[in-house]
Structures are given as structure tokens and as C-alpha cells.
Design a protein around this motif. Structure first.
Motif, PDB file in Angstrom:
ATOM      1  N   GLN A   1      14.661  12.345  26.897  1.00 40.01           N
ATOM      2  CA  GLN A   1      15.554  13.222  26.160  1.00 40.01           C
ATOM      3  C   GLN A   1      15.783  12.671  24.764  1.00 40.01           C
ATOM      4  OE1 GLN A   1      20.022  13.546  26.785  1.00 40.01           O
ATOM      5  NE2 GLN A   1      19.398  15.536  27.603  1.00 40.01           N
TER       6      GLN A   1
ATOM      7  N   SER B   1      15.011  17.860  25.897  1.00 39.82           N
ATOM      8  CA  SER B   1      14.437  17.071  26.999  1.00 39.82           C
ATOM      9  C   SER B   1      13.052  17.598  27.325  1.00 39.82           C
ATOM     10  CB  SER B   1      15.314  17.172  28.246  1.00 39.82           C
ATOM     11  OG  SER B   1      16.611  16.692  28.003  1.00 39.82           O
TER      12      SER B   1
ATOM     13  N   ASN C   1      29.571  18.701  30.156  1.00 44.66           N
ATOM     14  CA  ASN C   1      28.165  18.892  30.452  1.00 44.66           C
ATOM     15  C   ASN C   1      27.794  20.352  30.242  1.00 44.66           C
ATOM     16  OD1 ASN C   1      27.702  16.233  31.128  1.00 44.66           O
ATOM     17  ND2 ASN C   1      28.131  16.541  33.291  1.00 44.66           N
ATOM     18  N   GLN C   2      26.704  20.569  29.575  1.00 44.52           N
ATOM     19  CA  GLN C   2      26.228  21.921  29.315  1.00 44.52           C
ATOM     20  C   GLN C   2      24.864  22.116  29.976  1.00 44.52           C
ATOM     21  OE1 GLN C   2      28.091  24.258  27.588  1.00 44.52           O
ATOM     22  NE2 GLN C   2      29.650  22.652  27.768  1.00 44.52           N
ATOM     23  N   PRO C   3      24.547  23.338  30.385  1.00 48.74           N
ATOM     24  CA  PRO C   3      23.257  23.550  31.044  1.00 48.74           C
ATOM     25  C   PRO C   3      22.100  23.391  30.076  1.00 48.74           C
ATOM     26  CG  PRO C   3      24.368  25.635  30.683  1.00 48.74           C
ATOM     27  CD  PRO C   3      25.352  24.557  30.324  1.00 48.74           C
ATOM     28  N   GLN C   4      20.965  22.995  30.624  1.00 45.84           N
ATOM     29  CA  GLN C   4      19.740  22.928  29.838  1.00 45.84           C
ATOM     30  C   GLN C   4      19.005  24.259  29.987  1.00 45.84           C
ATOM     31  OE1 GLN C   4      17.412  19.349  30.530  1.00 45.84           O
ATOM     32  NE2 GLN C   4      19.252  18.130  30.875  1.00 45.84           N
ATOM     33  N   HIS C   5      18.481  24.749  28.861  1.00 46.23           N
ATOM     34  CA  HIS C   5      17.728  25.983  28.857  1.00 46.23           C
ATOM     35  C   HIS C   5      16.262  25.660  28.591  1.00 46.23           C
ATOM     36  CE1 HIS C   5      21.191  28.779  28.964  1.00 46.23           C
ATOM     37  NE2 HIS C   5      21.805  27.723  28.487  1.00 46.23           N
ATOM     38  N   PHE C   6      15.377  26.240  29.384  1.00 46.27           N
ATOM     39  CA  PHE C   6      13.968  25.881  29.347  1.00 46.27           C
ATOM     40  C   PHE C   6      13.100  26.882  28.607  1.00 46.27           C
ATOM     41  CE2 PHE C   6      13.409  22.280  32.294  1.00 46.27           C
ATOM     42  CZ  PHE C   6      14.694  22.189  32.802  1.00 46.27           C
ATOM     43  N   GLY C   7      12.021  26.345  28.018  1.00 47.10           N
ATOM     44  CA  GLY C   7      10.974  27.183  27.461  1.00 47.10           C
ATOM     45  C   GLY C   7       9.993  27.585  28.555  1.00 47.10           C
TER      46      GLY C   7
ATOM     47  N   LEU D   1       7.335  21.183  30.320  1.00 49.44           N
ATOM     48  CA  LEU D   1       8.484  22.016  29.994  1.00 49.44           C
ATOM     49  C   LEU D   1       9.410  21.311  29.026  1.00 49.44           C
ATOM     50  CD1 LEU D   1       9.150  23.125  33.653  1.00 49.44           C
ATOM     51  CD2 LEU D   1       8.489  24.677  31.826  1.00 49.44           C
TER      52      LEU D   1
END
Lengths: 112, 115
Positions: B48, B33, B101-107, B90
Motif C-alpha cells: 500500500q 493498494s 477505516n474507509q472501504p477500498q474501491h477496486f479497479g 488489482l
């Protein structure tokens, strides 16, 4: 008005004090996520809450989800300077596991 | 275990130009995303990508487009840049699991400045 409101917008606490940040949704929540962000950097995932009444803890940070009130709270016990940053709540409001709506963030400063 | 990586970290463009931002998802993730974060605001969802297709889109004009490659990496393209496009962009990745549902991990983001 915002779909996801955070309060307070900013917070200054003395080291060692407890604090609470609230996140209130105007729509049904299918998932609530808490993140921490240092200024100008990426978001660090803290916790995910999915069920009403769910409570999770990581080190000195505890998050709860009140499904009926469509609200979540993040509580920090015995705050430390390392807790300083911007706390963001993000919500899945369409149960498709994709788009997250974020609050405007709460900026936390911890004075030594 | 590499997290989400984005490039470049900073970029300066002028109005009317075009830009491409890149993202490699966290190992094991298949869904990417993109978000735009203006100063002092929370991130705003752009779109996404999953299985190389745009799965959801936020309220952004067609000037914003994207692509996902077979290795799950992704690009965000913005055409005809406006001053208002200046922001932190981001990228977030997650794994799509049916019924979960799984968490989104950010750069760490790409800081785009438009002059």
C-alpha cells in the motif's frame, strides 16, 4: 489453513430462494468488508461492518458481524440472476486500515 | 465521478522480462493498494502507498516494487517475471482519515500472462 474461511465454496440456488454465505476469521476482526466479483473483473464494494452486532442492508442483501464468533454472514433474500457472481469477504486484521486479507470466495449461480 | 482505472487491461510477457502496471485512484482518494489474484483464489495484498511512501507490505519478494506520484496515481513494477506471476493484478484506492477505516474501491484489474 486460511486466516479467513468462506463457506460454502459454491452455491447454486433457484431464482427467488434465499441464501446465506458465511465468513469466519481465525483472528480478531477490526473491519469486515463484503465484495462481489464477476469472473475476471474487479471487485465491487457491497458493505463494510466494523462493530460487533452491526447489521447493514443494501437492496436485498444483508450482512451481519458477530464479533465474539469472529464471523460475518451475507444473506440474500429472493435471489435473482443478477446476484450471480463471486462473493468475497475481506478483513482488516491489524487495525491499520491497509492490508485486507480475503477469503477464497463463494461462487453463486442463480437458476432462472 | 471516475472510479479506479487501471492500464493496460491485458498484458503478455515472457519469463525474465519486466512489467509496469498503472493505476489512477478514485477521485478524492489518496491511498493506493495493490493485490494479486490467482485463478480461483481471493486477492493477496502486495503493498500500500500513502503520501508517496510504501506504508504496508505483504509477503511478496523484492521483485515487486511500486511507486506513488504526487497526483496519487501509482505504478506496480515486477522484475524477472516468473510463470507463477501470471494473475489478475488489482489496484484499490481509499482515503486515509485518522481514526476511521474507509472501504477500498477496486479497479477492473490488469490480466498478466507470462509465457
Amino acid at each position: 489453513s486460511q486466516e479467513l474461511e468462506q463457506s460454502p465454496q459454491s452455491l447454486i440456488v433457484q431464482e427467488g430462494k434465499n441464501l446465506t454465505i458465511n465468513c469466519t476469521s481465525s483472528k480478531t476482526l477490526y473491519g469486515l468488508y463484503w465484495y462481489k466479483q464477476k469472473y475476471g473483473e474487479g471487485l465491487i464494494f457491497l458493505m463494510m461492518l466494523q462493530k460487533g452486532g452491526e447489521e447493514k442492508s443494501h437492496e436485498k442483501i444483508t450482512a451481519k458481524l458477530d464479533e465474539k464468533k469472529q464471523q460475518s454472514s451475507l444473506h440474500i433474500t429472493a435471489s435473482q440472476p443478477s446476484h450471480a457472481g463471486i462473493y468475497l469477504c475481506g478483513a482488516d486484521m491489524n487495525n491499520q486500515g491497509g492490508k485486507l486479507i480475503f477469503g477464497q470466495g463463494t461462487e453463486l449461480s442463480v437458476k432462472p | 465521478d471516475a472510479g479506479v482505472t487501471q492500464s493496460p487491461t491485458h498484458l503478455i510477457k515472457t519469463r525474465g522480462q519486466q512489467v509496469t502496471l498503472r493505476c489512477s485512484p478514485k477521485s478524492g482518494h489518496d491511498t493506493v493498494s495493490w493485490y494479486q489474484q490467482a485463478l480461483g483464489q481471493g486477492p493477496q495484498f502486495i503493498f500500500q502507498y500513502y503520501e508517496e511512501e510504501e506504508r504496508q507490505r505483504g509477503n511478496f519478494p523484492d521483485r515487486f516494487s511500486g511507486h506513488q506520484f504526487p497526483n496519487y496515481s501509482s505504478e506496480l513494477n515486477v522484475n524477472a517475471l516468473l510463470l507463477g506471476d501470471s494473475a489478475l493484478y488489482l489496484c484499490a484506492s481509499t482515503i486515509t482519515l485518522p481514526g476511521s477505516n474507509q472501504p477500498q474501491h477496486f479497479g477492473d484489474g490488469t490480466r498478466l500472462s507470462i509465457l
